[in-house]
Design a protein around this motif. Structure first.
Motif, PDB file in Angstrom:
ATOM      1  N   ARG A   3      -3.460  -0.183 -10.206  1.00 22.43           N
ATOM      2  CA  ARG A   3      -2.952   0.246  -8.897  1.00 22.43           C
ATOM      3  C   ARG A   3      -1.429   0.359  -8.935  1.00 22.43           C
ATOM      4  O   ARG A   3      -0.846   1.312  -8.417  1.00 22.43           O
ATOM      5  CB  ARG A   3      -3.387  -0.758  -7.832  1.00 22.43           C
ATOM      6  CG  ARG A   3      -2.971  -0.377  -6.412  1.00 22.43           C
ATOM      7  CD  ARG A   3      -3.481  -1.414  -5.420  1.00 22.43           C
ATOM      8  NE  ARG A   3      -2.884  -2.706  -5.684  1.00 22.43           N
ATOM      9  CZ  ARG A   3      -3.512  -3.878  -5.532  1.00 22.43           C
ATOM     10  NH1 ARG A   3      -4.768  -3.916  -5.125  1.00 22.43           N
ATOM     11  NH2 ARG A   3      -2.901  -5.023  -5.787  1.00 22.43           N
ATOM     12  N   TYR A   4      -0.781  -0.595  -9.579  1.00 25.97           N
ATOM     13  CA  TYR A   4       0.686  -0.586  -9.683  1.00 25.97           C
ATOM     14  C   TYR A   4       1.164   0.610 -10.501  1.00 25.97           C
ATOM     15  O   TYR A   4       2.053   1.352 -10.074  1.00 25.97           O
ATOM     16  CB  TYR A   4       1.170  -1.888 -10.315  1.00 25.97           C
ATOM     17  CG  TYR A   4       2.625  -1.867 -10.720  1.00 25.97           C
ATOM     18  CD1 TYR A   4       3.630  -1.810  -9.771  1.00 25.97           C
ATOM     19  CD2 TYR A   4       2.984  -1.895 -12.069  1.00 25.97           C
ATOM     20  CE1 TYR A   4       4.965  -1.772 -10.142  1.00 25.97           C
ATOM     21  CE2 TYR A   4       4.317  -1.864 -12.451  1.00 25.97           C
ATOM     22  CZ  TYR A   4       5.308  -1.809 -11.481  1.00 25.97           C
ATOM     23  OH  TYR A   4       6.623  -1.772 -11.856  1.00 25.97           O
TER      24      TYR A   4
ATOM     25  N   VAL B 192      -1.298  -4.845   2.600  1.00 28.19           N
ATOM     26  CA  VAL B 192      -2.740  -5.062   2.721  1.00 28.19           C
ATOM     27  C   VAL B 192      -3.036  -6.503   2.341  1.00 28.19           C
ATOM     28  O   VAL B 192      -2.688  -6.951   1.235  1.00 28.19           O
ATOM     29  CB  VAL B 192      -3.520  -4.093   1.808  1.00 28.19           C
ATOM     30  CG1 VAL B 192      -5.020  -4.396   1.873  1.00 28.19           C
ATOM     31  CG2 VAL B 192      -3.255  -2.656   2.225  1.00 28.19           C
ATOM     32  N   SER B 193      -3.649  -7.243   3.259  1.00 30.24           N
ATOM     33  CA  SER B 193      -3.871  -8.664   3.018  1.00 30.24           C
ATOM     34  C   SER B 193      -5.041  -9.172   3.849  1.00 30.24           C
ATOM     35  O   SER B 193      -5.232  -8.756   5.001  1.00 30.24           O
ATOM     36  CB  SER B 193      -2.609  -9.457   3.369  1.00 30.24           C
ATOM     37  OG  SER B 193      -2.838 -10.848   3.327  1.00 30.24           O
ATOM     38  N   ASP B 194      -5.800 -10.078   3.266  1.00 27.93           N
ATOM     39  CA  ASP B 194      -6.879 -10.737   4.013  1.00 27.93           C
ATOM     40  C   ASP B 194      -6.328 -11.704   5.050  1.00 27.93           C
ATOM     41  O   ASP B 194      -7.078 -12.207   5.893  1.00 27.93           O
ATOM     42  CB  ASP B 194      -7.795 -11.498   3.041  1.00 27.93           C
ATOM     43  CG  ASP B 194      -8.552 -10.555   2.111  1.00 27.93           C
ATOM     44  OD1 ASP B 194      -8.758  -9.385   2.503  1.00 27.93           O
ATOM     45  OD2 ASP B 194      -8.923 -10.988   1.000  1.00 27.93           O
TER      46      ASP B 194
ATOM     47  N   VAL C 144       5.108   0.344  -4.749  1.00 25.68           N
ATOM     48  CA  VAL C 144       3.715   0.452  -4.321  1.00 25.68           C
ATOM     49  C   VAL C 144       2.835  -0.193  -5.391  1.00 25.68           C
ATOM     50  O   VAL C 144       3.041   0.004  -6.591  1.00 25.68           O
ATOM     51  CB  VAL C 144       3.320   1.929  -4.116  1.00 25.68           C
ATOM     52  CG1 VAL C 144       1.811   2.055  -3.909  1.00 25.68           C
ATOM     53  CG2 VAL C 144       4.066   2.523  -2.938  1.00 25.68           C
ATOM     54  N   GLY C 145       1.854  -0.988  -4.938  1.00 25.82           N
ATOM     55  CA  GLY C 145       0.951  -1.653  -5.868  1.00 25.82           C
ATOM     56  C   GLY C 145       1.372  -3.056  -6.229  1.00 25.82           C
ATOM     57  O   GLY C 145       0.594  -3.808  -6.836  1.00 25.82           O
ATOM     58  N   ASP C 146       2.606  -3.442  -5.878  1.00 23.29           N
ATOM     59  CA  ASP C 146       3.067  -4.796  -6.201  1.00 23.29           C
ATOM     60  C   ASP C 146       2.244  -5.836  -5.449  1.00 23.29           C
ATOM     61  O   ASP C 146       1.972  -5.691  -4.249  1.00 23.29           O
ATOM     62  CB  ASP C 146       4.541  -4.967  -5.823  1.00 23.29           C
ATOM     63  CG  ASP C 146       5.484  -4.457  -6.888  1.00 23.29           C
ATOM     64  OD1 ASP C 146       5.008  -4.140  -7.990  1.00 23.29           O
ATOM     65  OD2 ASP C 146       6.700  -4.377  -6.622  1.00 23.29           O
ATOM     66  N   ASN C 147       1.865  -6.891  -6.163  1.00 20.86           N
ATOM     67  CA  ASN C 147       1.316  -8.077  -5.512  1.00 20.86           C
ATOM     68  C   ASN C 147       2.490  -8.923  -5.037  1.00 20.86           C
ATOM     69  O   ASN C 147       3.437  -9.161  -5.808  1.00 20.86           O
ATOM     70  CB  ASN C 147       0.469  -8.892  -6.490  1.00 20.86           C
ATOM     71  CG  ASN C 147      -0.782  -8.161  -6.900  1.00 20.86           C
ATOM     72  OD1 ASN C 147      -1.288  -7.318  -6.166  1.00 20.86           O
ATOM     73  ND2 ASN C 147      -1.286  -8.455  -8.090  1.00 20.86           N
TER      74      ASN C 147
ATOM     75  N   GLU D 139       0.826  -1.206   0.000  1.00 23.21           N
ATOM     76  CA  GLU D 139       0.000   0.000   0.000  1.00 23.21           C
ATOM     77  C   GLU D 139       0.869   1.268   0.000  1.00 23.21           C
ATOM     78  O   GLU D 139       0.637   2.191  -0.773  1.00 23.21           O
ATOM     79  CB  GLU D 139      -0.911  -0.002   1.224  1.00 23.21           C
ATOM     80  CG  GLU D 139      -1.860   1.194   1.263  1.00 23.21           C
ATOM     81  CD  GLU D 139      -2.737   1.195   2.502  1.00 23.21           C
ATOM     82  OE1 GLU D 139      -3.815   1.814   2.451  1.00 23.21           O
ATOM     83  OE2 GLU D 139      -2.343   0.585   3.520  1.00 23.21           O
ATOM     84  N   TYR D 140       1.887   1.306   0.884  1.00 26.20           N
ATOM     85  CA  TYR D 140       2.792   2.455   0.928  1.00 26.20           C
ATOM     86  C   TYR D 140       4.058   2.053   1.687  1.00 26.20           C
ATOM     87  O   TYR D 140       4.095   1.011   2.353  1.00 26.20           O
ATOM     88  CB  TYR D 140       2.134   3.676   1.599  1.00 26.20           C
ATOM     89  CG  TYR D 140       1.748   3.454   3.047  1.00 26.20           C
ATOM     90  CD1 TYR D 140       2.666   3.657   4.072  1.00 26.20           C
ATOM     91  CD2 TYR D 140       0.447   3.060   3.396  1.00 26.20           C
ATOM     92  CE1 TYR D 140       2.319   3.447   5.402  1.00 26.20           C
ATOM     93  CE2 TYR D 140       0.087   2.853   4.717  1.00 26.20           C
ATOM     94  CZ  TYR D 140       1.030   3.049   5.714  1.00 26.20           C
ATOM     95  OH  TYR D 140       0.683   2.844   7.028  1.00 26.20           O
ATOM     96  N   PHE D 141       5.088   2.907   1.570  1.00 26.06           N
ATOM     97  CA  PHE D 141       6.353   2.686   2.276  1.00 26.06           C
ATOM     98  C   PHE D 141       6.494   3.675   3.423  1.00 26.06           C
ATOM     99  O   PHE D 141       6.213   4.863   3.263  1.00 26.06           O
ATOM    100  CB  PHE D 141       7.547   2.874   1.330  1.00 26.06           C
ATOM    101  CG  PHE D 141       7.677   1.814   0.278  1.00 26.06           C
ATOM    102  CD1 PHE D 141       8.273   0.603   0.572  1.00 26.06           C
ATOM    103  CD2 PHE D 141       7.195   2.031  -1.004  1.00 26.06           C
ATOM    104  CE1 PHE D 141       8.393  -0.376  -0.395  1.00 26.06           C
ATOM    105  CE2 PHE D 141       7.315   1.057  -1.976  1.00 26.06           C
ATOM    106  CZ  PHE D 141       7.914  -0.150  -1.672  1.00 26.06           C
ATOM    107  N   SER D 142       6.942   3.181   4.569  1.00 25.20           N
ATOM    108  CA  SER D 142       7.357   4.071   5.659  1.00 25.20           C
ATOM    109  C   SER D 142       8.826   4.435   5.492  1.00 25.20           C
ATOM    110  O   SER D 142       9.241   5.560   5.747  1.00 25.20           O
ATOM    111  CB  SER D 142       7.154   3.396   7.024  1.00 25.20           C
ATOM    112  OG  SER D 142       5.809   3.043   7.208  1.00 25.20           O
TER     113      SER D 142
END
Length: 745
Positions: free
Chosen positions: A83-84, A25-27, A45-48, A8-11
């Motif tokens: 998204r990617y 982000v994951s179920d 960001v956006g990588d599966n 989703e994003y990088f810190s």
């Protein structure tokens, strides 16, 4: 555990190392997301992604996944692809353009971008040039990921895989198939052992010439790390056979090949050298001869001699320096020669003699430069003489870019020498071959060089035994100070250090004002007494701060080694406090106020020195193995700590750099060389025989100025005094010096 989701994003994201902290982000997570931390080069960001790792709870940052391995998953649905692309992973492609691209090419988007990027120009807003640039970016990212996955199958970590890819590029596949030992030859951080494991997985045979060549260089580098500059031929062959398990004939054959290629040097009568050390010793011998000869022909006339002696007597009176005849003669020799050696143990007046030498040249208006191998030694020299002293690295203006052999590159050299009439180097026993070669290259011809130190201390950590080798060359002018003055002032430290040096037991007396021994037989009681002494007894008796009390130990490991003592002493001397920021690295907590030590050379790290009103007055690069300081700031937002070192250099460490630091409430005796502490505590119970030696005990005792306290077994003290230890170092410098000065012997 394995978890599948998208980034989703990088810190935190470090492009140079691949280190990332990102939100996945994951179920698979109860809250639908989780912080992940690891080394994953090329992640966007956006990588599966599918990650494997362990869940842990950070003391400050909470729950997170420590990633041990990962796998990029294909972007198969339109939502994932858009998204990617909208994440900014591809330069020039934003959310609006990403939507148009995906609308046009749908699930075929990634294939089009990799294989037919010119088709992107069919979309409004994308020129042919931009289409080509997008295609190049996509292919580069794919190549990096493919390389990472390929190298992972050989057990190569992500951070090391990134180094390999950046160094070899697309050639890495051929190198891995044909000669993976090039990894050890060309990439810093990959040693022979690692390359050998990789080569075995690649199907490389044990008798491969590439493997034998790499093994030979590995054995030589290991011996260099132990302090030798060469290996005798028979010992060399035995060591290589043990490591490689191949025949002597194969070793001799490949030794001849490497010798022909100038990758090793075989010197008849001595043995096998690494070229850098062979040529460094030759340079040192030649340069010392030149510096000495520049003044040798200048005879001192009787009138000139009288003038020098009168100047020395004036300095003694004006500065109230009580120099005896030997010290006075040392000053005379130093000012009359181009090269001079001054040696002696603690309390014998080396510092007083050096002060007189400095004052002599200063009165003549000559430029005198003072230096020492470490920051603490330089600071000690400066405080004792009243003149500015620098580390050798700082004096030579280290550039921040190491050579292939991990030695520094300096701005001061033969082409840009130091501007000095006199250079004085203290703690010469700590100076290794390569550093001394660099120093000599920056000394201008006609400059006097004065080398001071104690040859009975431990030799340098790096290869060579410079001071001892020079003192064993009879034609070099030197003065050895032996009379102990500190004993006359009412102390026993210097006298006991001298007893130990001569193989005699130290004298312990209830009347002693500075040297103490307390019999203890168990670790628990030693721990208890160390804390009591550090925090209460010694500071109260000697009117010093507890930070001026240093624990020294022969060992790194074990309950009374550095690793066992430091956590205990940190808890007692600098306990956890909500007002004190802290940062965790591995199992070590770094807390505001902690004592720390740099444990590897870092030529690139930036430092600054603040002056009046906290204004930065000087900046530079380079912090070195053994430098010590205090953590003066912890910044949880930037995830960094600031260390102020003993020479006032202020350095900021990001979290992923903390592996270069360790706590320093207790340090090894080796690391204490060149330092002097108001108070030293030395815990001695049982330990490895190779570390319980006389010169190690001598070095430890001679580090204390006001107090030395030994806690433990008297039998351990006796064992160390009686064990001379295997101090033999194979160095070629004596032979090279003999070649230069053979006509004078």
């Amino acid at each position: 555990m394995k978890y599948t989701g998208y980034v989703e994003y990088f810190s935190v994201r470090k492009e140079d190392t691949g280190f990332v902290i990102f939100n996945l982000v994951s179920d698979d997570f109860e809250d639908g997301e989780m912080k992940c931390i690891g080394v994953i080069p090329g992640l966007e960001v956006g990588d599966n992604i599918e990650v494997e790792g362990r869940e842990e709870v950070h003391a400050i940052y909470g729950a997170q996944i420590r990633v041990t391995s990962y796998k990029n998953l294909p972007k198969e649905d339109i939502f994932s692809i858009e998204r990617y692309l909208a994440s900014g992973a591809i330069k020039g492609v934003g959310a609006a353009l990403a939507a148009r691209i995906v609308k046009k090419f749908k699930t075929d988007t990634i294939r089009i971008m990799e294989e037919e990027p010119e088709r992107l120009s069919e979309i409004k807003g994308i020129s042919e040039r931009m289409a080509r640039e997008i295609g190049i970016q996509v292919v580069e990212k794919r190549e990096l990921r493919d390389a990472m996955m390929y190298l992972a199958q050989y057990g190569i970590s992500n951070s090391m895989a990134l180094k390999i890819y950046r160094h070899f590029g697309a050639d890495l596949y051929q190198i891995m198939r044909e000669n993976p030992y090039r990894l050890a030859d060309e990439i810093r951080g990959i040693g022979f052992r690692s390359a050998d494991e990789i080569a075995e997985r690649c199907g490389i045979t044990k008798d491969s010439p590439a493997r034998i060549n790499c093994g030979i260089l590995y054995v030589l580098s290991q011996y260099a790390a132990e302090g030798h500059t060469y290996m005798p031929k028979e010992e060399f062959i035995t060591a290589v056979r043990k490591v490689l398990e191949v025949s002597e004939e194969q070793i001799i054959r490949q030794t001849e090949v490497l010798s022909f290629e100038k990758k090793i040097i075989e010197k008849e009568g001595l043995g096998i050298f690494l070229p850098s050390l062979y040529y460094a010793e030759g340079y040192i011998a030649n340069r010392l001869g030149e510096l000495r000869d520049a003044f040798l022909k200048q005879s001192v006339s009787p009138s000139k001699k009288d003038e020098i002696i009168n100047r020395i007597e004036t300095i003694k009176k004006e500065d109230r320096l009580n120099l005896d005849d030997v010290q006075t003669d040392a000053v005379f020799q130093a000012v009359s020669r181009g090269l001079f050696l001054l040696t002696g143990g603690p309390g014998t007046g080396k510092t007083t003699t050096i002060r007189a030498i400095i004052r002599y040249f200063d009165n003549l208006g000559e430029t005198v430069l003072l230096c020492a191998p470490t920051g603490r030694a330089a600071k000690r020299m400066e405080e004792a003489t009243g003149y500015e002293a620098k580390t050798i690295h700082r004096l030579l203006e280290v550039s921040g870019a190491p050579n292939d052999d991990d030695t520094a590159i300096f701005n001061r050299n033969e082409l840009n020498p130091l501007e000095a009439d006199v250079i004085i180097v203290d703690e010469m026993s700590m100076v290794d071959t390569l550093l001394f070669k660099s120093l000599l290259s920056a000394v201008p011809t006609g400059c006097r060089l004065i080398l001071s130190g104690d040859a009975n201390q431990l030799p340098s950590v790096g290869p060579g035994n410079i001071l001892k080798d020079l003192l064993n060359q009879p034609v070099l002018e030197r003065t050895m100070l032996e009379k102990i003055y500190r004993q006359e002032e009412g102390g026993d430290i210097a006298a006991n250090a001298d007893f130990i040096r001569r193989g005699l037991l130290p004298v312990v007396s209830n009347e002693s004002s500075d040297f103490f021994f307390v019999q203890r037989n168990e670790t628990a009681s030693v721990y208890r007494d160390i804390v009591l002494l550090m925090k209460e007894k010694i500071p109260a008796k000697f009117k010093i701060n507890e930070k001026q009390v240093q624990v020294l130990t022969p060992m790194r490991n074990g309950t009374l080694g550095v690793s066992g003592l430091n956590p205990v002493l940190q808890e007692k001397c600098n306990p956890k406090d909500p007002k004190k920021g802290e940062m965790l690295r591995g199992e070590t907590v770094f807390r505001l106020g902690d004592r720390v030590m740099q444990i590897k050379n870092n030529y690139n790290i930036k430092w600054r020195i603040r002056g009046i009103n906290n204004i930065v007055g000087e900046e530079g690069e380079g912090v070195f193995n053994g430098d010590t300081g205090i953590i003066t700031d912890v910044n949880p937002i930037d995830k960094s700590i600031t260390v102020t070192f003993d020479d006032n250099k202020e350095v900021e460490y990001e979290r992923d750099m903390l592996e270069e630091l360790e706590l320093a409430y207790a340090i090894t005796i080796h690391k204490s060389q060149g330092s002097e502490y108001p108070a030293v505590i030395l815990p001695l119970l049982d330990g490895p025989a190779k570390l319980y030696t006389r010169n190690l005990l001598y070095t430890a005792v001679s580090r204390g100025s006001k107090c030395v306290m030994i806690l433990g077994k008297w039998d351990a003290v006796k064992k160390m005094v009686e064990t001379e230890g295997n101090l033999k170092r194979y160095t070629g410098l004596p032979e090279r010096l003999k070649e230069i000065f053979e006509d004078e012997e």
